[in-house]
Scaffold this active site. Sequence first.
Site, PDB file in Angstrom:
ATOM      1  N   LYS A  41      21.515  24.410   4.258  1.00 41.91           N
ATOM      2  CA  LYS A  41      20.630  25.018   3.295  1.00 41.91           C
ATOM      3  C   LYS A  41      19.180  24.954   3.785  1.00 41.91           C
ATOM      4  O   LYS A  41      18.335  25.718   3.345  1.00 41.91           O
ATOM      5  CB  LYS A  41      20.724  24.273   1.948  1.00 41.91           C
ATOM      6  CG  LYS A  41      22.097  24.250   1.343  1.00 41.91           C
ATOM      7  CD  LYS A  41      22.029  23.419   0.054  1.00 41.91           C
ATOM      8  CE  LYS A  41      23.411  23.077  -0.446  1.00 41.91           C
ATOM      9  NZ  LYS A  41      23.314  22.088  -1.547  1.00 41.91           N
ATOM     10  N   GLU A  99      16.751  27.239  12.312  1.00 42.41           N
ATOM     11  CA  GLU A  99      17.044  25.874  11.846  1.00 42.41           C
ATOM     12  C   GLU A  99      15.842  25.303  11.116  1.00 42.41           C
ATOM     13  O   GLU A  99      14.703  25.622  11.448  1.00 42.41           O
ATOM     14  CB  GLU A  99      17.310  24.968  13.057  1.00 42.41           C
ATOM     15  CG  GLU A  99      18.714  25.044  13.607  1.00 42.41           C
ATOM     16  CD  GLU A  99      19.647  24.036  12.935  1.00 42.41           C
ATOM     17  OE1 GLU A  99      19.294  23.521  11.846  1.00 42.41           O
ATOM     18  OE2 GLU A  99      20.701  23.771  13.516  1.00 42.41           O
ATOM     19  N   ASP A 100      16.101  24.386  10.173  1.00 40.90           N
ATOM     20  CA  ASP A 100      14.987  23.704   9.517  1.00 40.90           C
ATOM     21  C   ASP A 100      14.340  22.692  10.463  1.00 40.90           C
ATOM     22  O   ASP A 100      13.140  22.660  10.636  1.00 40.90           O
ATOM     23  CB  ASP A 100      15.425  23.036   8.198  1.00 40.90           C
ATOM     24  CG  ASP A 100      16.605  22.070   8.343  1.00 40.90           C
ATOM     25  OD1 ASP A 100      17.212  21.977   9.438  1.00 40.90           O
ATOM     26  OD2 ASP A 100      16.930  21.402   7.346  1.00 40.90           O
ATOM     27  N   ASP A 103      16.718  17.240  14.957  1.00 40.91           N
ATOM     28  CA  ASP A 103      16.523  15.787  14.883  1.00 40.91           C
ATOM     29  C   ASP A 103      17.322  15.164  16.037  1.00 40.91           C
ATOM     30  O   ASP A 103      16.858  15.178  17.174  1.00 40.91           O
ATOM     31  CB  ASP A 103      16.990  15.358  13.488  1.00 40.91           C
ATOM     32  CG  ASP A 103      16.758  13.904  13.167  1.00 40.91           C
ATOM     33  OD1 ASP A 103      15.659  13.405  13.426  1.00 40.91           O
ATOM     34  OD2 ASP A 103      17.679  13.255  12.637  1.00 40.91           O
ATOM     35  N   PHE A 153      10.515  10.836   7.920  1.00 36.81           N
ATOM     36  CA  PHE A 153      11.468  11.583   7.107  1.00 36.81           C
ATOM     37  C   PHE A 153      10.678  12.497   6.181  1.00 36.81           C
ATOM     38  O   PHE A 153       9.870  12.048   5.376  1.00 36.81           O
ATOM     39  CB  PHE A 153      12.406  10.672   6.299  1.00 36.81           C
ATOM     40  CG  PHE A 153      13.538  11.459   5.745  1.00 36.81           C
ATOM     41  CD1 PHE A 153      14.644  11.769   6.537  1.00 36.81           C
ATOM     42  CD2 PHE A 153      13.487  11.969   4.442  1.00 36.81           C
ATOM     43  CE1 PHE A 153      15.685  12.557   6.056  1.00 36.81           C
ATOM     44  CE2 PHE A 153      14.519  12.757   3.950  1.00 36.81           C
ATOM     45  CZ  PHE A 153      15.617  13.051   4.753  1.00 36.81           C
ATOM     46  N   VAL A 154      10.902  13.789   6.344  1.00 35.22           N
ATOM     47  CA  VAL A 154      10.082  14.768   5.635  1.00 35.22           C
ATOM     48  C   VAL A 154      10.914  15.580   4.648  1.00 35.22           C
ATOM     49  O   VAL A 154      12.121  15.769   4.840  1.00 35.22           O
ATOM     50  CB  VAL A 154       9.388  15.723   6.634  1.00 35.22           C
ATOM     51  CG1 VAL A 154       8.319  14.980   7.428  1.00 35.22           C
ATOM     52  CG2 VAL A 154      10.381  16.392   7.582  1.00 35.22           C
ATOM     53  N   ARG A 166      13.657  20.505  -2.075  1.00 42.14           N
ATOM     54  CA  ARG A 166      13.678  21.684  -1.194  1.00 42.14           C
ATOM     55  C   ARG A 166      12.650  22.737  -1.633  1.00 42.14           C
ATOM     56  O   ARG A 166      12.180  23.530  -0.832  1.00 42.14           O
ATOM     57  CB  ARG A 166      15.066  22.347  -1.214  1.00 42.14           C
ATOM     58  CG  ARG A 166      16.166  21.511  -0.600  1.00 42.14           C
ATOM     59  CD  ARG A 166      17.420  22.367  -0.434  1.00 42.14           C
ATOM     60  NE  ARG A 166      18.617  21.592  -0.202  1.00 42.14           N
ATOM     61  CZ  ARG A 166      19.041  21.178   0.990  1.00 42.14           C
ATOM     62  NH1 ARG A 166      18.344  21.455   2.074  1.00 42.14           N
ATOM     63  NH2 ARG A 166      20.150  20.481   1.100  1.00 42.14           N
TER      64      ARG A 166
END
Length: 182
Positions: A41, A99-100, A103, A153-154, A166
Site C-alpha cells: 500500500k 516503491e515507497d 529498506d 522509522f518514518v 499513511r
Amino acid sequence: MAVITPIFTEEEIQKRIKSLGAEISAEYAGLESPVVIGVMKGAFCFLADLVRNIKTPDPLQIEFVRLSSYGSATESSGHVQTPYLELPNISRRHILVIEDIIDSGRTAKFFMEYLQDQFNPKTLKIAAFLDKPSRRIVEVEPDYVGFTIEDLFVVGYGLDYAEKYRELPFLGELQLSATTGS
Ligand code: IMP
Ligand code: MG
C-alpha cells in the site's frame, strides 16, 4: 505515546517530485511509454503525485500489486508476502516500479526478479520515494530516489506504522514510548 517529528514538509515533497517527474520524462522521451507498477500500500501517494508529473508522448499504463514484508512491526519480517500479484501481459514492455521505501531491499529484489522472469521487460527500473541504504541486506540500487534518509522509522505520505499515519501529507519520524506502543 507516539510522537511524529516532521522530516520533509508537503511542499518539499511536492517540489522534489516535480523534478523527479521531469527527470523520468526525459529518460523515457524517446521510448514507448512505460508500464508503471505501484507497490501497495505504501506507494499510493508517491505514485499518484509522480505520474501526474511524468509527461510521455504516449499515455502511461498504470498497474498495482500488493507486497509486504513488514507485518505491523518496525522490523522487517525477512520474507516477502504477495497478497496481490495479478498483472496483465506486459511482456517486453518498459517497466517502472514505484516503491515507497527501499529498506533491507528484500521486497524490491524479490519483485524485480519476478518481473524479469515473467515478462522479460525491455527495461526494468525502480523509483523509490525513500532510500535507507544503511539498512540494506540484499543488493538493490534504485534508479530514481526521492530522498535518501538515515536509519529512522518514518511515517506519512503513504508509509504506515501498524496501518496508521499513511494519510499524513508530510513525512515524519515516528518515536514510540516503550510503555504503550501505539
Ligand atoms: P524491505 O523489503 O526491507 O526493503 O522493506 C520494504 C518495506 O518495508 C516498505 O515497502 C515499507 O512498507 C516497509 N518499511 C521499511 N522502512 C519503513 C519505515 O521507516 N516506515 C514505514 N515502513 C517502512
Ligand atoms: Mg508498511
